[in-house]
Design a protein around this motif. Structure first.
Motif: not given
Length: 186
Positions: A14-24
């Protein structure tokens, strides 16, 4: 049966750009698994604290956490989260890591995504020095209680997870992973 090319599942760090999708995704899977009788304030607070985008931004910035993601056709469908150097009194290993989450979107269960994420998490933990990977599974999660022993995890004991004063019995499982890294290097 193999998946069509458009349904091919890929795995990556995972990268920092994945935070949104990981949270959801984390919120969705958590609620599907644990809110079987609906939403109460304790569960709602747990989601907002531990499954928010901000929580994943912090986890992704933590060098002691490894998050691996599974994608299908550019969509996040699952992930694993491992905390390095996380021991427990019931874990018989000096160097252990904890599998904090292994979440797969319901539509993709039964396709080997969880098994593959788990194998990669084991390799990542071993590569970072863990002798054992351990986890807890809620006693109400029948699928998890069957899945981990099928993947070679031993039942090590019982524990309790507490959400706002409410106790949820969990089983603790562990697997030696040092050999996983050695076998992968061969």
């Amino acid at each position: 049966m193999p998946l069509p090319a458009s349904d091919a599942i890929t795995f990556r760090l995972a990268s920092a750009d994945d935070a949104l999708c990981l949270g959801v995704l984390s919120t969705q899977v958590f609620l599907d698994t644990y809110a079987t009788q609906g939403i109460r304030p304790a569960l709602a607070n747990e989601v907002l604290q531990l499954h928010s985008v901000a929580a994943y931004e912090a986890l992704l910035a933590d060098p002691g956490v490894t998050i691996l993601v599974a994608e299908c056709d550019g969509h996040l469908i699952g992930f694993s989260q491992v905390r390095d150097g996380a021991g427990d009194p019931q874990v018989p290993a000096a160097a252990a890591s904890e599998l904090r989450r292994l979440y797969v979107q319901e539509r993709f269960t039964g396709r080997g995504v969880g098994r593959d994420l788990l194998r990669q998490a084991e390799k990542a933990a071993a590569a970072r020095g863990a002798e054992m990977l351990w986890l807890t599974a809620w006693e109400g999660n029948a699928r998890a209680l069957l899945f981990y022993p099928r993947c070679g995890y031993e039942h090590l004991g019982v524990t309790v997870y507490t959400i706002e004063g409410e106790d949820y019995p969990n089983r603790l499982f562990g697997k030696r992973v040092r050999h996983v890294a050695a076998a992968a290097a061969e």
